[in-house]
Design a protein around this motif. Structure first.
Motif, mmCIF file in Angstrom:
data_model
loop_
_atom_site.group_PDB
_atom_site.id
_atom_site.type_symbol
_atom_site.label_atom_id
_atom_site.label_comp_id
_atom_site.label_asym_id
_atom_site.label_seq_id
_atom_site.Cartn_x
_atom_site.Cartn_y
_atom_site.Cartn_z
ATOM 1 N N ALA B 211 -32.535 11.308 3.198
ATOM 2 C CA ALA B 211 -32.323 11.632 4.608
ATOM 3 C C ALA B 211 -31.998 12.992 4.846
ATOM 4 N N ILE B 212 -30.992 13.786 4.012
ATOM 5 C CA ILE B 212 -30.519 14.943 3.901
ATOM 6 C C ILE B 212 -32.015 15.910 3.663
ATOM 7 N N ASP B 213 -32.742 15.466 2.565
ATOM 8 C CA ASP B 213 -33.773 16.247 2.323
ATOM 9 C C ASP B 213 -34.783 16.369 3.526
ATOM 10 N N GLY B 292 -27.596 37.266 -15.962
ATOM 11 C CA GLY B 292 -28.274 37.928 -15.134
ATOM 12 C C GLY B 292 -29.551 37.417 -15.237
ATOM 13 N N VAL B 293 -30.207 37.124 -13.816
ATOM 14 C CA VAL B 293 -31.493 36.492 -13.679
ATOM 15 C C VAL B 293 -32.178 37.187 -12.477
ATOM 16 N N ALA B 294 -33.433 37.434 -12.704
ATOM 17 C CA ALA B 294 -34.132 38.351 -11.718
ATOM 18 C C ALA B 294 -34.551 37.755 -10.661
ATOM 19 N N GLN B 295 -34.888 36.190 -10.637
ATOM 20 C CA GLN B 295 -35.599 35.841 -9.744
ATOM 21 C C GLN B 295 -34.249 34.928 -8.676
ATOM 22 N N ASP B 296 -34.734 34.375 -7.405
ATOM 23 C CA ASP B 296 -33.555 33.878 -6.539
ATOM 24 C C ASP B 296 -33.289 32.574 -7.133
ATOM 25 N N VAL B 297 -31.906 32.275 -7.145
ATOM 26 C CA VAL B 297 -31.480 30.945 -7.598
ATOM 27 C C VAL B 297 -30.730 30.411 -6.767
ATOM 28 N N GLU B 298 -30.679 29.139 -6.155
ATOM 29 C CA GLU B 298 -29.682 28.665 -5.038
ATOM 30 C C GLU B 298 -29.645 27.147 -5.088
ATOM 31 N N ILE B 299 -28.201 26.837 -4.914
ATOM 32 C CA ILE B 299 -27.721 25.693 -4.621
ATOM 33 C C ILE B 299 -28.522 24.855 -3.557
ATOM 34 N N ASP B 300 -29.364 23.735 -3.977
ATOM 35 C CA ASP B 300 -29.753 22.880 -2.680
ATOM 36 C C ASP B 300 -29.498 21.282 -2.759
ATOM 37 N N LEU B 301 -28.496 21.009 -2.020
ATOM 38 C CA LEU B 301 -27.984 19.616 -2.154
ATOM 39 C C LEU B 301 -29.183 18.801 -1.765
ATOM 40 N N SER B 302 -30.214 18.831 -1.067
ATOM 41 C CA SER B 302 -30.969 18.056 -0.636
ATOM 42 C C SER B 302 -32.255 17.626 -1.861
ATOM 43 N N LEU B 303 -31.902 18.392 -2.926
ATOM 44 C CA LEU B 303 -32.940 18.383 -4.116
ATOM 45 C C LEU B 303 -32.637 16.867 -4.648
ATOM 46 N N ALA B 304 -33.756 15.941 -4.549
ATOM 47 C CA ALA B 304 -33.523 14.656 -4.896
ATOM 48 C C ALA B 304 -34.353 14.064 -6.140
ATOM 49 N N ARG B 305 -35.198 15.114 -6.870
ATOM 50 C CA ARG B 305 -35.996 14.813 -7.685
ATOM 51 C C ARG B 305 -35.538 13.788 -8.746
ATOM 52 N N GLY B 306 -35.929 12.754 -9.110
ATOM 53 C CA GLY B 306 -35.584 12.083 -10.618
ATOM 54 C C GLY B 306 -34.399 11.352 -10.256
ATOM 55 N N LEU B 307 -33.894 10.761 -9.287
ATOM 56 C CA LEU B 307 -32.642 10.482 -9.140
ATOM 57 C C LEU B 307 -32.587 9.102 -10.025
#
Lengths: 467, 467
Positions: B211-213, B292-307
């Motif tokens: 649902a969050i997704d 140090g990381v060049a690309q964008d990184v973010e927390i995404d709580l809706s990420l539900a891959r491979g639950l």
């Protein structure tokens, strides 16, 4: 319930060391193929059975791995239709009903299929190489696997001996780079046909060639006995005797053979086919002289590889310093693509036997010593601060191409040294609060014992120390 | 009879241009894996069905390609034993009887099998990568194939977040090298478990996450409706509302979530599991900042891959400039090898989607322009003398790493120019009796029209001209 895991017989896992060694072979071969203008293609592991069946003889058909149709392969089958007598069923027909695809048995038939299917996209002469696994349901034994990698290079659409020359040069260069001394043996199918013609038994090419092939092992007398046993008469054997006694230089062999083919044998028969084969050999050896080849190359009239399909040159390569069969071979074929509807496309190709080449390199200890080196430098870590301190330098070194590991668990140094030892990591860097305060890094060469401190920003000096 | 050749549906031939492009992707990925200390293994295409069955759910079992037992798979079978009623047979049992092997469905299960089988030869933490085809009897459609290449990197035997960090760094570096801007999304399975716990429905993790997704697509109101429809009560939905409204910096998100997990939600429930997940995320983002990381990184709580199998970190990577699904993803699993008898071995890994990365590079026009270049120089040939004249130079240039072709048939120049044009060969060398007499070679740049003569022995000058 836990299962005891295993893999199907005749198949192999390749661990990290073995992969490094195998990749060294493939990379070497690939790099040489590329300098000769050959480029890679890949075809699917599965081909339609209609593509594969009938191409490898009855024996080959039996060795194909067949794939069950997906979905419910067995539903809707009228088994009564396949009943032979009593409780016996027509296994061959039944397996065709439930299976329409098979695993690739070699790279030659898929290549022929590819050329015909893509003929309008291809520029001829078409020079391709292909390095992929093939599968055969052979009985597994030492050195024979059910999954193994083939490494094929072919050119189709040109009858010129320049192609044969290039394949000889490729073989020469590959084994020179690998440090393996080889003998490259060359024959020509037309010469073998000519031999059978001048002794009056044109249909007995195979018998004659097989007998000649045994000369080294059983001697002249026994070879002549064998020929007689196969039904060759005394006149025929007399014609072949000078061939069996052939020795000396390539020029001498070619001159003798030309005399025989040109009516100079005991039978007086002239073989146009045989003379054509000698023309090809003469042209090829002339080109080899002009180009220059480092390894030994010789004519070997007993070479009988692939008599069923080769129509011109036949090649075989043996390692001189290691007792193993042929490590590379091939030849010219005049009608590879005919069965798929594209006749008269002549091609020539060779195949490198990766498993045997591997065995030769192992046996002779010729793998480069530094191949094992995966990781070059391990950053030991004793706590969170030290970890954060080394991360940016680790990142920079990696971006400069160095293989670096950072110990993931803060913890005892002993375990970290053990890990470096087991993985043959030659450099370790241990840093504590003193190094952090001074903005330096300590790096130790675990092989020589050398240890040095560097300003953390002096990446070039660190790279130089890592070698 | 000639057959019209074709390949099984859902499979592909890769031609020379496409292979060059695919190899560019694989070489880039491989080179980055290596700098992080990961080393390659390979496993057989065929695994025992006992290894594969039951690992991918019922649906997965149906999608396995099964291989008929070799020899006479159908002989000696008592079909009566498999008869259900009338003319219907127990297809599942019958296929198990005639087939004991299947094609690899992914690289994860073979990797788990490998680790257990070779546990005594392996140093832990064990860092491996594997790039091999897998086969699935899926319905073929655009972008979905029955044979496709997976590209997996995993480390097992360490629970440290440094491993998660390295995978993020690998993703960052690979896509930076390929010139693809990406967003790396990170979630943690323990946080999802915590959310379900604090809203009082600990068993409803999947419903809540799904649902969050949908928040982005259908909005807050509809998501809450959907949750109610799934049986969540108003109190639970009130607990989840602040999560759905979560935005801002990573630090802010983590702080808000920590408050909620720590008894600050409407339910007042404390979730130790959720707090543990937040600890991991906090540590990981701290390490990402330190490295140090060049690309964008973010927390995404809706990420539900491979639950179903991920137990800690969950990763997904999206291309920012090209509309396609995830191009890379993975996560941490705590019991991969348990099914094969080696429990409690935690690992974390990611998989690169080569086909989608290919589509992104094509779509954005990001493949390097000179990738197409197979052959660099074509020696045109008009006769036997010219041919012999250029062979030694061709050999030397090849040994210096240049891809060179020698036209194999003496013949018309037009055809040779056409061949060079079709194959995008940028340089052609044409030499006749004048050049032979003067011991020079003429080389023409077909792109710029520049033409120069060189002493045949001045290899360095020739190499410089060829670029």
């Amino acid at each position: 319930m836990a299962q005891k895991p295993s893999i199907p017989k005749g198949t192999r896992d390749f661990g990290q060391q073995e992969m490094a060694e195998r990749n060294y072979i493939f990379d070497t071969i690939r790099s040489v193929f590329r300098t000769y203008g050959y480029r890679q293609i890949e075809t699917p592991a599965m081909e339609n059975l209609s593509t594969l069946l009938g191409k490898y003889g009855d024996e080959g058909d039996k060795l194909l791995f067949r794939i069950l149709n997906s979905g419910d392969a067995f539903s809707g089958i009228d088994y009564g239709q396949y009943r032979l007598e009593g409780d016996s069923y027509d296994s061959k027909a039944l397996s065709l009903k439930v299976s329409e695809k098979g695993l690739r048995y070699d790279l030659t038939v898929p290549f022929a299929r590819y050329v015909v299917q893509h003929q309008n996209e291809i520029s001829f002469p078409f020079k391709r190489f292909q390095i992929q696994p093939v599968w055969r349901a052979d009985r597994p034994q030492k050195g024979r696997y059910r999954e193994f990698c083939q490494c094929d290079v072919d050119v189709v659409g040109s009858r010129s001996q320049v192609n044969e020359l290039e394949l000889v040069q490729i073989v020469d260069r590959v084994f020179s780079l690998l440090g393996i001394r080889v003998l490259i043996k060359i024959n020509n199918r037309k010469v073998l046909t000519g031999l059978a013609e001048i002794c009056g038994f044109p249909e007995r090419v195979v018998d004659i060639t097989v007998a000649i092939d045994k000369l080294d092992k059983i001697g002249l007398e026994k070879v002549e006995e064998e020929m007689a046993g196969k039904g060759l008469n005394a006149e025929a054997i007399a014609v072949l005797r000078p061939v069996l006694l052939l020795s000396g230089s390539t020029e001498g062999k070619l001159a003798t053979m030309r005399g025989l083919m040109n009516g100079g044998s005991a039978s007086g028969i002239v073989s146009e086919t045989g003379l054509g084969g000698l023309d090809e050999l003469e042209e090829l050896f002339g080109l080899i002289d002009a180009a220059g080849v480092a390894q030994d190359v010789e004519i070997d009239l007993s070479l009988a590889r692939g008599l069923n399909y080769y129509t011109g040159a036949i090649f075989e390569v043996k390692a001189l310093d290691f007792p193993i069969g042929s490590i590379c071979g091939g030849g010219r074929y005049d009608n590879l693509t005919g069965i798929f509807g594209l006749p008269d496309l002549s091609g020539v190709g060779i195949s490198f036997g990766a498993d045997r080449i591997y065995d030769v390199l192992k046996g002779l200890g010729k793998f480069p010593a530094d191949l094992a080196t995966g990781t070059r430098l391990l950053f030991a870590v004793m706590g969170a601060d030290e970890l954060r301190y080394v991360l940016p330098l680790a990142k920079t070194l990696r971006e400069r191409g160095v293989s670096v590991e950072v110990w993931p668990e803060a913890g005892k140094l002993k375990k970290q040294f053990d890990y470096a030892a087991k993985k043959n990591i030659p450099f370790i860097s241990i840093n504590g609060s003193d190094e952090i305060a001074a903005a330096t890094v300590n790096i130790k060469n675990l092989v020589t014992g050398d240890q040095k401190a560097f300003p953390a920003g002096d990446v070039d000096a660190i790279l130089a120390f890592l070698g």
